[in-house]
Each structure stands twice: as C-alpha cells, then as structure tokens.
Scaffold this motif. Sequence first.
Motif, PDB file in Angstrom:
ATOM      1  N   GLN A   2     -37.034  30.306  50.136  1.00  0.00           N
ATOM      2  CA  GLN A   2     -36.737  32.633  50.963  1.00  0.00           C
ATOM      3  C   GLN A   2     -35.577  32.685  49.562  1.00  0.00           C
ATOM      4  O   GLN A   2     -35.136  33.683  49.665  1.00  0.00           O
ATOM      5  CB  GLN A   2     -36.283  32.959  52.127  1.00  0.00           C
TER       6      GLN A   2
ATOM      7  N   ILE B 130     -31.532  34.447  47.500  1.00  0.00           N
ATOM      8  CA  ILE B 130     -31.939  35.752  47.888  1.00  0.00           C
ATOM      9  C   ILE B 130     -31.389  36.524  46.613  1.00  0.00           C
ATOM     10  O   ILE B 130     -32.471  37.799  46.721  1.00  0.00           O
ATOM     11  CB  ILE B 130     -30.703  35.513  48.594  1.00  0.00           C
TER      12      ILE B 130
ATOM     13  N   LYS C 213     -32.400  36.608  43.674  1.00  0.00           N
ATOM     14  CA  LYS C 213     -33.459  36.541  43.000  1.00  0.00           C
ATOM     15  C   LYS C 213     -34.718  37.507  43.553  1.00  0.00           C
ATOM     16  O   LYS C 213     -35.333  38.070  42.606  1.00  0.00           O
ATOM     17  CB  LYS C 213     -34.073  35.171  42.641  1.00  0.00           C
ATOM     18  N   ARG C 214     -35.196  37.476  45.269  1.00  0.00           N
ATOM     19  CA  ARG C 214     -36.363  37.997  45.590  1.00  0.00           C
ATOM     20  C   ARG C 214     -35.807  39.717  45.372  1.00  0.00           C
ATOM     21  O   ARG C 214     -36.147  41.093  45.620  1.00  0.00           O
ATOM     22  CB  ARG C 214     -36.259  37.908  47.455  1.00  0.00           C
TER      23      ARG C 214
ATOM     24  N   LYS D  75     -36.284  40.748  42.177  1.00  0.00           N
ATOM     25  CA  LYS D  75     -37.121  41.224  41.410  1.00  0.00           C
ATOM     26  C   LYS D  75     -38.075  42.730  41.725  1.00  0.00           C
ATOM     27  O   LYS D  75     -38.726  43.242  41.419  1.00  0.00           O
ATOM     28  CB  LYS D  75     -38.094  40.346  42.327  1.00  0.00           C
ATOM     29  N   THR D  76     -36.756  43.038  42.933  1.00  0.00           N
ATOM     30  CA  THR D  76     -37.070  44.560  43.594  1.00  0.00           C
ATOM     31  C   THR D  76     -36.731  45.695  42.307  1.00  0.00           C
ATOM     32  O   THR D  76     -37.615  46.460  41.621  1.00  0.00           O
ATOM     33  CB  THR D  76     -36.904  45.365  44.608  1.00  0.00           C
TER      34      THR D  76
END
Length: 345
Positions: A152, A155, A157-158, A161-162
């Motif tokens: 997870q 965070i 990076k997540r 990525k959007t």
Amino acid sequence: MEQHNIQDHLIRQKELIKYRLKKLNDKQNEIKSKSLVMRENTMKKYKEMQRVLEEDCRITLSLLEIEETATVHALDDLIDTNCVLLKDIELQLNQGLMDNGLKPVERVITMFDNRVQELLRTTDPGLVKLDEAKADQLLGLTNNLLLFIRSQIPIAKRLLKTYSTEVILDPTTAHPKLIISSAGDCATFTDVWQDVPEDKGRFDTTLNVLSLQSWDSGRHYWEIDVSEKLYWELGLTYPSISRKGQKEDCWLGRHADSWCLEYFDGDYNAWHGGTAHPLPISTCFRRIGILCSFYGGLVTFLGVDSMTPLYSFCTGTFTDALHLALCPGHDLQGTNSKPIKICQS
C-alpha cells in the motif's frame, strides 16, 4: 478625455488592481491554511497507525514473554528436583554405602536406582516446550501484515499514479542518432546516422527527442526507466526550444524554456535557466518520476525506487504548453548503451 475623467478612470483601475491583490492574498492564505490542515490530518493518521502497530507489537511480545516465563519456570522446577536427588546421592556417598550400618548395600542401590529412573522419566527436557507452531503462526501473520503495508505504500506513489498521463515520443523530433521504438516509448543511441527526413522540429546536434503530446493544464506524472545507464537527461520543455546548431539553447535546462534533471556517473544536477543545482544524492535510481502541476507552476523530479524527492522547480506560471523531453546520451564506449524508456505502468 478631460483631466478629471482621466483621474476617475485611473482611480477605478487602481481599485480593480487593489481588489485583485486582496483576492490573491486571500487565496494564498486559504491555500496555506488548507495545506496546513491536510498535513496535520495526515500526520495524525500516521501517528495513529504507529500507535496501533506499537500496541499490537506490545501485546504480541507480551504473550510470547508469558509463555517463555512459564516454560522457564517449569524447567526451574525440574532442575530443582534433579538438584535435590543429586544432593541426596552426594550425602549418601559422604556417609558411606551402609548408611551407618543400618541399611544393606543392595537396598541403598535399589532405592537410588528407583529414584533416579523416576527422576529421568519425569524430568525429560522434551516434556517442556514452547508453542513454536503458534509462534510461527504469529510471525506469519506479522509478515503478511508487513507485506500488505508494503503493497500500500508509498501512499504518495499511489496518489501520483492517478496523475499518470499517456505519452509517446515523436520520431520527427529525434536526433538522427536516436532510434525510437515502434511503440514510441523508448529512445536508444546509435553510432549510425539514421536516414530520416529533414524536419524543422528535429534536433540536429543534441541527442534529444520530445513527446508527440503537449499539455497546458492539469496535473501530470510520468516515470522514466534509466536503469543501467551512466548518463542521461530528462525533463519538460516548451515547444520553442531551439532544435538546430551547436548553441547551448538546444540543451535541456540551459535556458528559460526547459527544466531538466541530469545524471552522469553518480552525480545529479537539476538544470533551468542555464543554472545547475548539484544534488547531494549518491543513489543510482532505476526509475525517475516527473510531476508537473500547471495549477502551481511546479516541476518535481523524484527517485521512484524509494519515492525520494530530488528537486522541485516552482516556476509560478507556465507561459506555454509543455512537452516531455528525453536524452539517452552517447553510448560512452558501451557503458551507456541501454535505452531510456517511458514506463507505461
């Protein structure tokens, strides 16, 4: 226009500017306030997660310690039992086998044989065990939790990525010594001058290639694979970047039209406006991320491997659309022959 009319007009213009300044200052304060709240709320969540993990760790270690205490105590009892019999034997040896002549030798031997056999039967170390199966299960659950957390995070990076934006390289801009893959995601240096059409947008000296797409609004994020390379440059540029000739205006970051991160043999430099910003970083990252925000005039470079912020340019306002720009560099006698590649995931 009469003098008083001119004055009235200028006064109105002045008031308009003052009102706009007030709105800009209000917006600045609003952004600072909102950003502070977001950071504080995020920090609270991280501290809460830390407290939860620390409490779970405390409970788990406490259970393991309780079992250790119980088994050690059980072994203490067995050790004491052995010590008692050992003392009895030593006492008998000191007194003599006939026990002052009251007991026959055979009876003494038989008595101690029976006690020793019973002792060996009841104090077998194998009878006392930790619950290693449960301990292994706890360790497995802990490891699963660790793997989940790692899946997870980061965070950030997540989130980035959007903002991922599809991009392909424009072969009509590539220097003739660059081979652009058919998918438009990869640039490789070659010593052979490619037979490519003349194009006013093609770089003829610097080993650059630009993206086919350009962007003039929103937030965008890309990741570039630079693994196994000794030298590379990458960044963003206005379409007005010079394409022809030996002048440094064709180089990324050496003018006001582009922003660049450069890597050469272990050294990183961020470039803009002809000014180099040496970075105190020794890590050789396999992927470099580029975040661009038109809302804040931001260009940020990151080491994707550990999501390490490398350098940020705060430009204020972009004056034109932006292209992604890549330079794989010369092969440097085979030490830099690997391609530079846009990561699509």
